[in-house]
Design a protein around this motif. Structure first.
Motif, short mmCIF file in Angstrom:
data_model
loop_
_atom_site.label_atom_id
_atom_site.label_comp_id
_atom_site.label_asym_id
_atom_site.label_seq_id
_atom_site.Cartn_x
_atom_site.Cartn_y
_atom_site.Cartn_z
N ARG A 16 -9.57 5.37 17.76
CA ARG A 16 -10.02 5.41 16.35
C ARG A 16 -10.89 6.64 16.09
NH1 ARG A 16 -8.04 0.99 13.89
NH2 ARG A 16 -8.65 2.01 11.97
N GLY A 22 -1.47 4.46 8.98
CA GLY A 22 -0.82 3.51 9.88
C GLY A 22 0.21 4.22 10.74
N THR A 67 1.13 -1.40 18.59
CA THR A 67 0.16 -0.64 17.78
C THR A 67 -1.17 -1.37 17.59
OG1 THR A 67 2.00 0.39 16.60
CG2 THR A 67 -0.14 0.61 15.59
N SER A 68 -1.15 -2.69 17.53
CA SER A 68 -2.40 -3.44 17.30
C SER A 68 -3.44 -3.11 18.37
CB SER A 68 -2.13 -4.94 17.32
OG SER A 68 -1.58 -5.32 16.09
N ARG A 80 8.77 2.87 13.87
CA ARG A 80 8.96 1.63 13.08
C ARG A 80 9.67 0.55 13.87
NH1 ARG A 80 5.45 2.49 8.97
NH2 ARG A 80 5.43 4.73 8.69
N GLY A 107 -4.47 2.63 4.52
CA GLY A 107 -4.75 2.14 5.87
C GLY A 107 -5.53 0.84 5.83
N ARG A 108 -6.45 0.70 6.80
CA ARG A 108 -7.27 -0.52 6.88
C ARG A 108 -8.75 -0.20 6.70
NH1 ARG A 108 -2.59 -1.22 7.58
NH2 ARG A 108 -1.50 -2.95 8.58
N ASP A 109 -9.13 1.04 7.04
CA ASP A 109 -10.55 1.41 7.10
C ASP A 109 -10.83 2.68 6.30
OD1 ASP A 109 -9.07 3.10 8.71
OD2 ASP A 109 -10.63 3.29 10.23
N ILE A 110 -9.99 2.97 5.33
CA ILE A 110 -10.15 4.25 4.61
C ILE A 110 -11.42 4.22 3.76
CG2 ILE A 110 -9.03 5.97 3.14
CD1 ILE A 110 -7.56 5.26 5.83
N LYS A 119 0.80 -1.23 0.00
CA LYS A 119 0.00 0.00 0.00
C LYS A 119 0.83 1.28 0.00
CE LYS A 119 -2.01 -0.81 3.89
NZ LYS A 119 -1.34 -2.04 4.34
N TYR A 172 -1.45 5.65 13.83
CA TYR A 172 -1.69 4.66 14.90
C TYR A 172 -0.38 4.28 15.57
CZ TYR A 172 -6.52 4.50 13.51
OH TYR A 172 -7.82 4.86 13.27
N ARG A 173 0.68 4.15 14.75
CA ARG A 173 1.99 3.85 15.31
C ARG A 173 2.45 4.97 16.25
NH1 ARG A 173 5.30 0.12 12.64
NH2 ARG A 173 4.19 -1.05 11.03
N ARG A 233 -0.88 -10.15 12.98
CA ARG A 233 -1.40 -8.80 12.72
C ARG A 233 -2.66 -8.85 11.88
NH1 ARG A 233 3.26 -5.07 10.66
NH2 ARG A 233 1.65 -3.53 10.66
N ALA A 273 -4.69 0.43 18.04
CA ALA A 273 -5.57 0.58 16.87
C ALA A 273 -6.93 -0.10 17.09
CB ALA A 273 -4.90 0.00 15.63
O1 DC Z 1 0.01 0.12 7.85
P1 DC Z 1 0.84 -0.15 9.10
O2 DC Z 1 1.39 -1.56 9.14
O3 DC Z 1 1.91 0.87 9.36
O4 DC Z 1 -0.21 -0.04 10.30
C1 DC Z 1 0.19 -0.12 11.64
C2 DC Z 1 -0.96 -0.63 12.49
O5 DC Z 1 -2.05 0.28 12.49
C3 DC Z 1 -1.53 -1.98 12.10
O6 DC Z 1 -1.66 -2.76 13.30
C4 DC Z 1 -2.90 -1.69 11.55
C5 DC Z 1 -3.27 -0.37 12.17
N1 DC Z 1 -4.04 0.52 11.29
C6 DC Z 1 -5.38 0.61 11.47
O7 DC Z 1 -5.93 -0.07 12.34
N2 DC Z 1 -6.12 1.47 10.71
C7 DC Z 1 -5.55 2.20 9.76
N3 DC Z 1 -6.31 3.04 9.02
C8 DC Z 1 -4.15 2.10 9.52
C9 DC Z 1 -3.42 1.23 10.30
#
Ligand code: DC
Length: 219
Positions: free
Chosen positions: A104, A32, A94-95, A86, A124-127, A13, A35-36, A175, A98
């Motif tokens: 959130r 991400g 971070t998990s 990182r 990201g994950r939820d964009i 991504k 969240y980090r 993860r 997040a």
């Molecule tokens: O993309 P990344 O691996 O740097 O993301 C780090 C953590 O953040 C991973 O555990 C997932 C979470 N995350 C999330 O929950 N929602 C997002 N929009 C982006 C990342």
């Protein structure tokens, strides 16, 4: 134009979003990293609950260049956290951060504010599902966990870190499980997202597929 790019860890991504951001003159936002940065602040100040949420609310996330955050903790204190977020310790923490609903809410509001009226590509994950449900175009990148672990292992080794493929694969699988099963904004393909399986594709090939889709909607 607003572009949403979601997918599991190491699906390509951020690399791909940076290339497309530069080609189409879009702001690139690495959610991400936010969240980090939250996990980094929590570990650094050893705070939980409301004091942690308050710190997060008062923190400005400033991205300088492609995906390099600087955390502005207070009006007169700036800290470059681009490397600190990182580390394996922060990645592991971070998990949980997040998965926290209040975290959130805070970070989603900040991401939406950054996107207001902007030409932006966000990964990201939820964009596509939560942050930019009305994005002009949405992508969902996937790849087998073995291929993602292979890519991540090479990446770490190039950086001089002596990692074992099996450990990386285990970490990626854990993860994934966390991201998919959490209650708040889990990793999920938006119904209107275009899914691309990158397992057998090069970065250039994925970029080309996405470039064609973006050009189509950009006119
Ligand atoms: O993309 P990344 O691996 O740097 O993301 C780090 C953590 O953040 C991973 O555990 C997932 C979470 N995350 C999330 O929950 N929602 C997002 N929009 C982006 C990342």
């Amino acid at each position: 134009m607003q572009v949403a790019v979601d997918g599991p860890a190491s699906s390509g991504k951020s690399t791909i979003s940076k290339i497309l951001a530069s080609e189409f003159s879009l702001i690139y936002l690495d959610t991400g990293a936010m969240y980090r940065a939250g996990a980094y602040l929590k570990l650094k100040y050893k705070i939980i609950g409301e004091p942690f949420y308050e710190l997060l609310r008062r923190t400005d996330f400033i991205f300088v260049g492609a995906g390099k955050p600087f955390v502005l903790k207070s009006p007169n204190r700036r800290e470059d956290v681009s490397a600190a977020i990182r580390t394996p310790e922060v990645t592991a923490a971070t998990s949980d951060v997040a998965a926290d609903g209040e975290v959130r809410r805070i970070l989603t509001a900040k991401q939406q504010k950054i996107a207001e009226g902007a030409d932006i590509i966000m990964d990201g994950r939820d964009i596509g599902t939560v942050v930019l449900p009305n994005a002009d175009i949405k992508f969902f990148l996937i790849a087998s966990s073995e291929e993602r672990a292979r890519r991540r292992t090479i990446e770490w080794r190039v950086q001089g870190k002596n990692v074992i493929y099996e450990d990386v694969l285990k970490d990626i699988s854990e993860r994934d499980k966390h991201d998919i099963s959490r209650e708040n904004a889990p990793l999920k393909k938006a119904p209107d997202a275009k899914e691309i399986d990158t397992t057998l594709l090069t970065i250039d090939e994925v970029v080309e597929i996405m470039r064609v889709c973006i050009r189509e909607i950009a006119g």
